[in-house]
Design a protein around this motif. Structure first.
Motif, PDB file in Angstrom:
ATOM      1  N   VAL A 127       0.935  -1.246  -0.022  1.00 42.76           N
ATOM      2  CA  VAL A 127      -0.202  -0.035  -0.163  1.00 42.76           C
ATOM      3  C   VAL A 127       0.929   1.230  -0.013  1.00 42.76           C
ATOM      4  CG1 VAL A 127      -2.052   1.422   1.214  1.00 42.76           C
ATOM      5  CG2 VAL A 127      -1.878  -1.368   1.280  1.00 42.76           C
ATOM      6  N   THR A 128       0.866   2.047  -1.207  1.00 44.45           N
ATOM      7  CA  THR A 128       1.521   3.379  -1.179  1.00 44.45           C
ATOM      8  C   THR A 128       0.289   4.356  -1.136  1.00 44.45           C
ATOM      9  OG1 THR A 128       1.638   3.264  -3.522  1.00 44.45           O
ATOM     10  CG2 THR A 128       3.470   2.455  -2.350  1.00 44.45           C
ATOM     11  N   ASP A 129       0.118   5.150  -2.186  1.00 43.78           N
ATOM     12  CA  ASP A 129      -0.946   6.051  -2.429  1.00 43.78           C
ATOM     13  C   ASP A 129      -2.053   5.244  -2.842  1.00 43.78           C
ATOM     14  OD1 ASP A 129       0.043   5.963  -4.703  1.00 43.78           O
ATOM     15  OD2 ASP A 129      -0.016   7.790  -5.302  1.00 43.78           O
ATOM     16  N   GLY A 130      -1.871   3.909  -3.140  1.00 41.06           N
ATOM     17  CA  GLY A 130      -3.064   3.403  -3.560  1.00 41.06           C
ATOM     18  C   GLY A 130      -2.663   1.908  -3.380  1.00 41.06           C
ATOM     19  N   GLU A 131      -3.371   0.745  -3.716  1.00 43.77           N
ATOM     20  CA  GLU A 131      -3.056  -0.614  -3.573  1.00 43.77           C
ATOM     21  C   GLU A 131      -2.224  -0.995  -4.731  1.00 43.77           C
ATOM     22  OE1 GLU A 131      -6.997  -1.787  -2.855  1.00 43.77           O
ATOM     23  OE2 GLU A 131      -6.469  -2.520  -1.003  1.00 43.77           O
ATOM     24  N   VAL A 132      -0.725  -1.599  -4.623  1.00 44.07           N
ATOM     25  CA  VAL A 132      -0.217  -1.985  -5.636  1.00 44.07           C
ATOM     26  C   VAL A 132      -0.167  -3.616  -5.634  1.00 44.07           C
ATOM     27  CG1 VAL A 132       2.416  -1.866  -6.572  1.00 44.07           C
ATOM     28  CG2 VAL A 132       1.274   0.202  -5.726  1.00 44.07           C
ATOM     29  N   PHE A 133      -0.187  -4.023  -6.671  1.00 44.19           N
ATOM     30  CA  PHE A 133      -0.385  -5.647  -6.641  1.00 44.19           C
ATOM     31  C   PHE A 133       0.760  -5.831  -7.520  1.00 44.19           C
ATOM     32  CE2 PHE A 133      -5.179  -5.062  -7.081  1.00 44.19           C
ATOM     33  CZ  PHE A 133      -5.417  -4.907  -5.534  1.00 44.19           C
ATOM     34  N   THR A 134       1.875  -6.917  -6.820  1.00 46.48           N
ATOM     35  CA  THR A 134       2.914  -7.194  -7.832  1.00 46.48           C
ATOM     36  C   THR A 134       2.569  -8.735  -8.518  1.00 46.48           C
ATOM     37  OG1 THR A 134       4.567  -5.950  -6.229  1.00 46.48           O
ATOM     38  CG2 THR A 134       5.277  -7.764  -7.872  1.00 46.48           C
ATOM     39  N   ILE A 135       2.311  -8.591  -9.899  1.00 44.97           N
ATOM     40  CA  ILE A 135       1.887  -9.774 -10.521  1.00 44.97           C
ATOM     41  C   ILE A 135       3.112 -10.523 -10.826  1.00 44.97           C
ATOM     42  CG2 ILE A 135       0.573 -10.591 -12.356  1.00 44.97           C
ATOM     43  CD1 ILE A 135      -1.030  -8.163 -12.284  1.00 44.97           C
ATOM     44  N   HIS A 136       3.181 -11.824 -10.541  1.00 44.02           N
ATOM     45  CA  HIS A 136       4.372 -12.705 -11.246  1.00 44.02           C
ATOM     46  C   HIS A 136       3.519 -13.763 -12.258  1.00 44.02           C
ATOM     47  CE1 HIS A 136       7.086 -11.165  -8.317  1.00 44.02           C
ATOM     48  NE2 HIS A 136       6.248 -11.014  -7.414  1.00 44.02           N
ATOM     49  N   ILE A 137       4.049 -13.740 -13.459  1.00 43.33           N
ATOM     50  CA  ILE A 137       3.703 -14.505 -14.512  1.00 43.33           C
ATOM     51  C   ILE A 137       4.937 -15.248 -15.038  1.00 43.33           C
ATOM     52  CG2 ILE A 137       2.605 -15.117 -16.692  1.00 43.33           C
ATOM     53  CD1 ILE A 137       0.840 -12.696 -15.932  1.00 43.33           C
ATOM     54  N   VAL A 138       5.057 -16.514 -15.183  1.00 44.61           N
ATOM     55  CA  VAL A 138       6.014 -17.333 -15.964  1.00 44.61           C
ATOM     56  C   VAL A 138       5.523 -17.848 -16.885  1.00 44.61           C
ATOM     57  CG1 VAL A 138       7.568 -19.346 -15.864  1.00 44.61           C
ATOM     58  CG2 VAL A 138       7.219 -17.723 -13.646  1.00 44.61           C
ATOM     59  N   MET A 139       6.242 -17.726 -18.264  1.00 42.85           N
ATOM     60  CA  MET A 139       5.758 -18.437 -19.551  1.00 42.85           C
ATOM     61  C   MET A 139       6.837 -18.696 -20.387  1.00 42.85           C
ATOM     62  SD  MET A 139       2.863 -15.526 -21.298  1.00 42.85           S
ATOM     63  CE  MET A 139       2.510 -16.834 -22.478  1.00 42.85           C
ATOM     64  N   GLN A 140       6.662 -19.885 -20.997  1.00 44.76           N
ATOM     65  CA  GLN A 140       7.730 -20.474 -22.265  1.00 44.76           C
ATOM     66  C   GLN A 140       7.559 -19.571 -23.022  1.00 44.76           C
ATOM     67  OE1 GLN A 140       7.539 -24.659 -23.301  1.00 44.76           O
ATOM     68  NE2 GLN A 140       7.340 -23.787 -25.251  1.00 44.76           N
ATOM     69  N   GLY A 141       8.838 -19.188 -23.558  1.00 49.21           N
ATOM     70  CA  GLY A 141       9.294 -18.514 -24.746  1.00 49.21           C
ATOM     71  C   GLY A 141       9.954 -19.210 -25.706  1.00 49.21           C
ATOM     72  N   ASP A 142       9.901 -19.103 -26.841  1.00 50.94           N
ATOM     73  CA  ASP A 142      10.478 -19.961 -27.894  1.00 50.94           C
ATOM     74  C   ASP A 142      10.518 -19.205 -29.448  1.00 50.94           C
ATOM     75  OD1 ASP A 142      11.612 -21.919 -29.291  1.00 50.94           O
ATOM     76  OD2 ASP A 142      10.631 -23.361 -28.711  1.00 50.94           O
ATOM     77  N   SER A 143      11.740 -19.247 -29.960  1.00 57.24           N
ATOM     78  CA  SER A 143      11.885 -18.677 -31.318  1.00 57.24           C
ATOM     79  C   SER A 143      11.147 -19.449 -32.399  1.00 57.24           C
ATOM     80  CB  SER A 143      13.475 -18.381 -31.563  1.00 57.24           C
ATOM     81  OG  SER A 143      13.985 -19.877 -31.524  1.00 57.24           O
ATOM     82  N   LEU A 144      10.887 -20.750 -32.043  1.00 60.76           N
ATOM     83  CA  LEU A 144       9.987 -21.549 -32.904  1.00 60.76           C
ATOM     84  C   LEU A 144       8.765 -21.769 -32.250  1.00 60.76           C
ATOM     85  CD1 LEU A 144      12.956 -24.414 -33.443  1.00 60.76           C
ATOM     86  CD2 LEU A 144      12.305 -22.436 -34.834  1.00 60.76           C
TER      87      LEU A 144
END
Length: 412
Positions: free
Chosen positions: A271-288
């Motif tokens: 909580v700062t001047d509003g509610e701050v959510f730290t979203i964590h997402i993991v994804m697979q990235g591939d050139s193919l």
């Protein structure tokens, strides 16, 4: 130390969750039928004892997911049937005794139209979480022929959301071709459709976030031309009754195929001047794009990597910073030309040291409007030019590694 699951082709596609009192609840599946139902077991870490395998009717291929409510209810969502062999349904069960027994009969979340052989039905992606103590299920549906098991990856698909007290218990469509750009999925058959593989996380003040895959216009030029996919996210602040317009969070460059999102089940809040959510997402990235296992004519080799995305999302701020901010932006001032004042808006996706300065055409600094640490969000300032003459001026935003300059015209 394990409890063997003796089925024809061996157990595959495991899922597990751990309770606060040290009970591991896990699921597995097998292949082919009749071993392709989901099998559930529990392990008490304090004693090392397993409760034994139990069988629940479902579709195979990891089409099941667990979640734990704040008060300890275990939720299980899965694609399958309720005993009437209706492929394409989505069901929900819960356990209040750490997975030893499950509600029966299951709650039918989505009931595909069994009167039609060709109909929209669930396929692969399904996930569960909780809004307070209410279960929340998200899943994908696409056009299928159920007698043959065929599906149509080139046709539009949908992401749905269900919770028993939302919309009268009728699932809501939260993403389709009306709010996410539609491109047919082509190429490697990894059982992907244009919108698919949703996952759901909750902030501990009960905001909900859903991330999912979406097909892009980019296609890999090979014998097996395959679509590249991107990651999108949407959120709800009212338990799932209303959802934001889905936004793409994966980068445009370098061109990678983004698949299989995973989101933190419980998202931390500061909580700062509003509610701050730290979203964590993991994804697979591939050139193919697509898997080389199922492809024809694709290069053979391991090129995929896992990428971690995190973003601070400010909601309820005194500055009106509501929304999901994924990139730094500096907007064109409005009005432009102006006399004597104009509005300058900018956005930052994470907490940053921000400077906003205004210069004349000779590069002389006239005003430093901002020089301070700012949390993620959307901001605006008013520039009053009453004391300077008509002419061309420039305003520059520096935040993190972002630097951009725009031109504005003062006409008195």
């Amino acid at each position: 130390e394990h409890d063997p699951l003796n089925i024809s082709d061996g157990p595959v596609w495991p899922r597990h969750i751990v309770t606060d009192n040290g009970i591991v609840i896990f699921a597995s599946s097998g292949s082919p039928a009749p071993d392709d139902d989901v099998k559930i077991n529990t392990l008490d870490l304090s004693t090392g004892l397993f409760s034994g395998w139990q069988n629940l009717a479902s579709d195979d291929a990891e089409q099941y997911d667990f979640a734990i409510s704040p008060n300890g209810t275990i939720g299980l969502a899965y694609n399958g049937w309720d005993g009437s062999n209706e492929d394409g349904d989505v069901l929900y069960r819960f356990s209040t005794d750490n997975g030893l027994t499950w509600s029966d009969p299951p709650t039918k979340v989505f009931d595909r139209d069994e009167a039609q052989d060709t109909a929209m039905g669930s396929i692969r992606g399904v996930a569960v979480n909780f809004y307070n103590e209410e279960p929340c299920v998200t899943y994908e549906v696409c056009q299928q022929i159920f007698s043959s098991g065929n599906f149509f990856p080139g046709l539009p698909s949908e992401i749905h959301f269900w919770s028993p007290n939302i919309n009268g218990g009728v699932p809501k469509v939260i993403a389709d071709s009306s709010n996410v750009p539609y491109y047919p999925y082509v190429g490697t058959n990894d059982v992907h459709v244009p919108l698919c593989r949703p996952v759901i996380g909750r902030a501990d003040n009960s905001y909900l976030f859903i991330a999912f895959n979406a097909t892009t216009e980019d296609i890999y030029p090979s014998a097996d031309t395959t679509s590249y996919m991107a990651g999108f996210i949407t959120y709800s602040s009212d338990g799932g009754d209303n959802w934001s317009t889905p936004e793409k969070f994966t980068p445009e460059a370098p061109l990678l195929d983004w698949r299989y999102p995973s989101i933190a089940e419980v998202i931390p809040v500061t909580v700062t001047d509003g509610e701050v959510f730290t979203i964590h997402i993991v994804m697979q990235g591939d050139s193919l794009p697509g898997s080389t296992v199922n492809a024809a004519g694709m290069p053979v080799g391991v090129t995929a990597q896992y990428y971690h995305f995190s973003a601070d999302v400010t909601i309820g701020s005194t500055n009106g910073n509501e929304g999901i901010i994924t990139t730094y932006t500096l907007e064109q001032n409005y009005p432009n030309p102006f006399n004597p004042s104009t509005t300058i808006k900018y956005s930052i996706p994470s907490q940053s040291f921000v400077q906003l300065k205004i210069y004349d055409v000779l590069g002389n600094e006239l005003v430093t409007h901002i020089k301070e640490e700012k949390s993620a969000g959307n901001y605006s300032i008013e520039f009053d030019a009453s004391d300077i003459p008509s002419g061309v001026y420039f305003y520059t935003l520096n935040a993190g590694n972002f630097n951009q300059t725009n031109k504005m015209v003062l006409m008195k």
